[in-house]
Design a protein around this motif. Structure first.
Motif, PDB file in Angstrom:
ATOM      1  N   ARG A   1       0.833  -1.210   0.000  1.00  0.00           N
ATOM      2  CA  ARG A   1       0.000   0.000   0.000  1.00  0.00           C
ATOM      3  C   ARG A   1       0.865   1.256   0.000  1.00  0.00           C
ATOM      4  NH1 ARG A   1      -1.590   3.304   3.954  1.00  0.00           N
ATOM      5  NH2 ARG A   1      -1.047   1.898   5.669  1.00  0.00           N
ATOM      6  N   LEU A   2       1.896   1.285   0.836  1.00  0.00           N
ATOM      7  CA  LEU A   2       2.782   2.450   0.904  1.00  0.00           C
ATOM      8  C   LEU A   2       3.510   2.675  -0.420  1.00  0.00           C
ATOM      9  CD1 LEU A   2       4.349   1.954   4.452  1.00  0.00           C
ATOM     10  CD2 LEU A   2       2.635   3.629   3.779  1.00  0.00           C
TER      11      LEU A   2
ATOM     12  N   LEU B   1      10.834  12.980  11.204  1.00  0.00           N
ATOM     13  CA  LEU B   1      12.055  13.692  10.827  1.00  0.00           C
ATOM     14  C   LEU B   1      13.042  12.754  10.139  1.00  0.00           C
ATOM     15  CD1 LEU B   1      13.690  16.269  10.811  1.00  0.00           C
ATOM     16  CD2 LEU B   1      14.458  15.734  13.139  1.00  0.00           C
ATOM     17  N   GLU B   2      13.147  11.536  10.626  1.00  0.00           N
ATOM     18  CA  GLU B   2      14.074  10.568  10.020  1.00  0.00           C
ATOM     19  C   GLU B   2      13.709  10.291   8.564  1.00  0.00           C
ATOM     20  OE1 GLU B   2      17.481   8.423   9.935  1.00  0.00           O
ATOM     21  OE2 GLU B   2      16.749   9.683  11.576  1.00  0.00           O
ATOM     22  N   HIS B   3      12.420  10.173   8.284  1.00  0.00           N
ATOM     23  CA  HIS B   3      11.982   9.983   6.895  1.00  0.00           C
ATOM     24  C   HIS B   3      12.461  11.148   6.027  1.00  0.00           C
ATOM     25  CE1 HIS B   3       9.714   6.428   7.592  1.00  0.00           C
ATOM     26  NE2 HIS B   3       8.684   6.990   8.197  1.00  0.00           N
ATOM     27  N   LEU B   4      12.278  12.370   6.517  1.00  0.00           N
ATOM     28  CA  LEU B   4      12.641  13.535   5.711  1.00  0.00           C
ATOM     29  C   LEU B   4      14.148  13.692   5.577  1.00  0.00           C
ATOM     30  CD1 LEU B   4       9.984  16.188   6.793  1.00  0.00           C
ATOM     31  CD2 LEU B   4       9.995  14.681   4.795  1.00  0.00           C
ATOM     32  N   LEU B   5      14.887  13.327   6.602  1.00  0.00           N
ATOM     33  CA  LEU B   5      16.343  13.391   6.502  1.00  0.00           C
ATOM     34  C   LEU B   5      16.868  12.424   5.442  1.00  0.00           C
ATOM     35  CD1 LEU B   5      17.305  13.675  10.276  1.00  0.00           C
ATOM     36  CD2 LEU B   5      17.524  15.448   8.525  1.00  0.00           C
ATOM     37  N   LYS B   6      16.095  11.374   5.186  1.00  0.00           N
ATOM     38  CA  LYS B   6      16.450  10.418   4.126  1.00  0.00           C
ATOM     39  C   LYS B   6      15.868  10.840   2.775  1.00  0.00           C
ATOM     40  CE  LYS B   6      16.646   6.420   7.240  1.00  0.00           C
ATOM     41  NZ  LYS B   6      15.993   5.136   7.618  1.00  0.00           N
ATOM     42  N   GLY B   7      15.140  11.965   2.763  1.00  0.00           N
ATOM     43  CA  GLY B   7      14.510  12.413   1.519  1.00  0.00           C
ATOM     44  C   GLY B   7      13.249  11.668   1.166  1.00  0.00           C
ATOM     45  N   ASP B   8      12.673  10.935   2.131  1.00  0.00           N
ATOM     46  CA  ASP B   8      11.511  10.078   1.870  1.00  0.00           C
ATOM     47  C   ASP B   8      10.221  10.825   2.229  1.00  0.00           C
ATOM     48  OD1 ASP B   8       9.689   8.066   1.488  1.00  0.00           O
ATOM     49  OD2 ASP B   8      10.632   6.622   2.838  1.00  0.00           O
ATOM     50  N   LYS B   9       9.785  11.686   1.322  1.00  0.00           N
ATOM     51  CA  LYS B   9       8.565  12.464   1.552  1.00  0.00           C
ATOM     52  C   LYS B   9       7.328  11.577   1.636  1.00  0.00           C
ATOM     53  CE  LYS B   9       7.916  16.176  -0.900  1.00  0.00           C
ATOM     54  NZ  LYS B   9       7.854  17.142  -2.035  1.00  0.00           N
ATOM     55  N   LEU B  10       7.301  10.512   0.845  1.00  0.00           N
ATOM     56  CA  LEU B  10       6.138   9.636   0.807  1.00  0.00           C
ATOM     57  C   LEU B  10       5.871   9.014   2.174  1.00  0.00           C
ATOM     58  CD1 LEU B  10       3.883   8.174  -0.720  1.00  0.00           C
ATOM     59  CD2 LEU B  10       5.552   6.426  -1.350  1.00  0.00           C
ATOM     60  N   SER B  11       6.921   8.493   2.817  1.00  0.00           N
ATOM     61  CA  SER B  11       6.741   7.858   4.123  1.00  0.00           C
ATOM     62  C   SER B  11       6.377   8.879   5.188  1.00  0.00           C
ATOM     63  CB  SER B  11       8.012   7.102   4.530  1.00  0.00           C
ATOM     64  OG  SER B  11       8.217   5.993   3.681  1.00  0.00           O
ATOM     65  N   ALA B  12       6.944  10.087   5.105  1.00  0.00           N
ATOM     66  CA  ALA B  12       6.595  11.143   6.057  1.00  0.00           C
ATOM     67  C   ALA B  12       5.124  11.515   5.917  1.00  0.00           C
ATOM     68  CB  ALA B  12       7.482  12.365   5.823  1.00  0.00           C
TER      69      ALA B  12
ATOM     70  N   ASP C   1       3.505  21.760   3.075  1.00  0.00           N
ATOM     71  CA  ASP C   1       2.610  21.039   2.160  1.00  0.00           C
ATOM     72  C   ASP C   1       1.703  20.093   2.928  1.00  0.00           C
ATOM     73  OD1 ASP C   1       3.648  22.294  -0.061  1.00  0.00           O
ATOM     74  OD2 ASP C   1       5.008  20.662  -0.603  1.00  0.00           O
ATOM     75  N   LEU C   2       2.268  19.379   3.890  1.00  0.00           N
ATOM     76  CA  LEU C   2       1.486  18.436   4.688  1.00  0.00           C
ATOM     77  C   LEU C   2       0.451  19.157   5.545  1.00  0.00           C
ATOM     78  CD1 LEU C   2       3.909  15.656   5.916  1.00  0.00           C
ATOM     79  CD2 LEU C   2       1.657  15.326   4.913  1.00  0.00           C
ATOM     80  N   MET C   3       0.819  20.304   6.077  1.00  0.00           N
ATOM     81  CA  MET C   3      -0.132  21.079   6.884  1.00  0.00           C
ATOM     82  C   MET C   3      -1.367  21.451   6.061  1.00  0.00           C
ATOM     83  SD  MET C   3       2.580  23.503   8.948  1.00  0.00           S
ATOM     84  CE  MET C   3       1.358  24.783   9.264  1.00  0.00           C
ATOM     85  N   ARG C   4      -1.134  21.860   4.829  1.00  0.00           N
ATOM     86  CA  ARG C   4      -2.274  22.202   3.964  1.00  0.00           C
ATOM     87  C   ARG C   4      -3.162  20.983   3.736  1.00  0.00           C
ATOM     88  NH1 ARG C   4       2.208  24.368   0.924  1.00  0.00           N
ATOM     89  NH2 ARG C   4       2.497  26.579   1.403  1.00  0.00           N
ATOM     90  N   GLU C   5      -2.541  19.829   3.517  1.00  0.00           N
ATOM     91  CA  GLU C   5      -3.309  18.616   3.250  1.00  0.00           C
ATOM     92  C   GLU C   5      -4.100  18.178   4.480  1.00  0.00           C
ATOM     93  OE1 GLU C   5      -2.659  14.257   1.104  1.00  0.00           O
ATOM     94  OE2 GLU C   5      -0.952  15.588   1.450  1.00  0.00           O
ATOM     95  N   VAL C   6      -3.463  18.221   5.636  1.00  0.00           N
ATOM     96  CA  VAL C   6      -4.126  17.825   6.875  1.00  0.00           C
ATOM     97  C   VAL C   6      -5.293  18.762   7.190  1.00  0.00           C
ATOM     98  CG1 VAL C   6      -3.820  17.681   9.385  1.00  0.00           C
ATOM     99  CG2 VAL C   6      -2.121  16.670   7.871  1.00  0.00           C
ATOM    100  N   LYS C   7      -5.078  20.046   7.004  1.00  0.00           N
ATOM    101  CA  LYS C   7      -6.117  21.032   7.313  1.00  0.00           C
ATOM    102  C   LYS C   7      -7.365  20.810   6.461  1.00  0.00           C
ATOM    103  CE  LYS C   7      -7.075  25.982   7.246  1.00  0.00           C
ATOM    104  NZ  LYS C   7      -6.583  27.314   6.795  1.00  0.00           N
ATOM    105  N   LEU C   8      -7.187  20.459   5.199  1.00  0.00           N
ATOM    106  CA  LEU C   8      -8.325  20.258   4.301  1.00  0.00           C
ATOM    107  C   LEU C   8      -9.215  19.104   4.745  1.00  0.00           C
ATOM    108  CD1 LEU C   8      -6.693  20.807   0.794  1.00  0.00           C
ATOM    109  CD2 LEU C   8      -8.417  22.252   1.886  1.00  0.00           C
ATOM    110  N   LYS C   9      -8.641  18.157   5.495  1.00  0.00           N
ATOM    111  CA  LYS C   9      -9.404  16.986   5.926  1.00  0.00           C
ATOM    112  C   LYS C   9     -10.137  17.208   7.249  1.00  0.00           C
ATOM    113  CE  LYS C   9      -6.142  13.754   3.739  1.00  0.00           C
ATOM    114  NZ  LYS C   9      -7.058  13.048   2.837  1.00  0.00           N
TER     115      LYS C   9
END
Length: 293
Positions: A12-13, A94-105, A157-165
């Motif tokens: 799924r991920l 933070l660890e996801h983003l430090l690895k450049g993994d936006k999808l997992s974050a 970007d994530l804040m905007r997405e979360v707020k819309l929900k």
């Protein structure tokens, strides 16, 4: 967790699906997917075939009969995410983003929201703490400027997405003006405040930075806000905050809004209200939400 639950979540991920989206595709409720991934329920044979067809894998793969060892090694970081307590969530994000993994974050944050965590808690326990840690690493020189920018922009970007929900309160509590003083460009903190207050029923006007004093006074006159909230991240913008607050007080006297200040610039201690002239200092988003009724 058993192999089937782990492999379903990993598939799924990789596809970029939330639990809700996968549930819609399979014709079941989101809770069913959550239970499959937590090994609380096992899909029946018809559902297993649907899942295998959707992801173009075999039933043997789902049950771990094909390449199980390498798969679970690859997936171990997601097991940690699933079992983490609240205090660990910001570290995983933070660890996801430090690895450049936006999808997992993104998946982590949306998963928390799907499971019932409200926006205030997501901001407080995940995003705000991750940003504080990011700032600390940057100050120590262990994080490059580009990395700090990447983490900040992804978080916005994530804040905007979360707020819309989220559902907005129907009761109008008044107006709030939010901004950063002078040329202060670090706006995530004040945008978090803006988002949460708006969802709680306030009409929020976020003004950004570099607002001339006469224009700010005009906005206060027009919108009659109950609160004026400022955020200062870099200490060298402290004078701009003092100038802005002093100007509002001199021009409006007892007709002015209640002035709130916060931000990383005050992390070293002292008395932010005495130093800037603000009415209230919020050391965190929680402090401000507790103060603003």
């Amino acid at each position: 967790m058993d192999t089937l639950s782990l492999r379903l979540k990993k598939l799924r991920l990789d596809k970029g699906y939330t639990q809700k989206k996968l549930a819609d595709q399979l014709g079941v409720k989101q809770t069913a997917i959550a239970n499959y991934e937590k090994a609380l329920r096992v899909p029946d044979i018809d559902m297993l075939v649907k899942i295998a067809d959707m992801f173009q894998v075999s039933l043997d793969f789902l049950y771990g009969r094909e390449n199980p060892e390498s798969f679970e090694d690859y997936y171990r970081k997601d097991i940690d995410t699933e079992t983490a307590n609240k205090e660990e969530l910001h570290k995983i994000y933070l660890e996801h983003l430090l690895k450049g993994d936006k999808l997992s974050a993104r998946e982590l944050v949306l998963q928390l929201q799907e499971e019932g965590m409200d926006i205030s808690t997501i901001y407080l326990e995940v995003l705000e703490k991750a940003l504080v840690e990011t700032g600390t690493r940057w100050e120590k020189g262990t994080l490059e400027v580009w990395e700090e920018h990447f983490i900040s922009e992804t978080t916005l970007d994530l804040m905007r997405e979360v707020k819309l929900k989220e559902n907005k309160a129907r009761i109008f509590k008044g107006s709030v003006l939010t901004l950063t003083p002078g040329a202060e460009l670090h706006s995530i903190g004040v945008k978090m405040i803006s988002d949460v207050l708006e969802l709680k029923g306030y009409r929020v006007y976020y003004l950004g930075c570099n607002i001339p004093m006469n224009s700010l006074l005009k906005a206060i006159e027009d919108k009659k806000p109950k609160y004026l909230a400022l955020s200062v991240t870099m200490a060298y913008h402290m004078d701009s905050a003092k100038y802005l607050i002093d100007g509002v007080k001199r021009a409006l006297k007892n007709k002015r809004p209640i002035i709130i200040i916060g931000g990383a610039a005050f992390r070293e201690g002292g008395n932010p209200c005495r130093e800037t002239g603000a009415d209230f200092y919020g050391g965190s988003l929680l402090d401000i939400l507790t103060f603003v009724k």
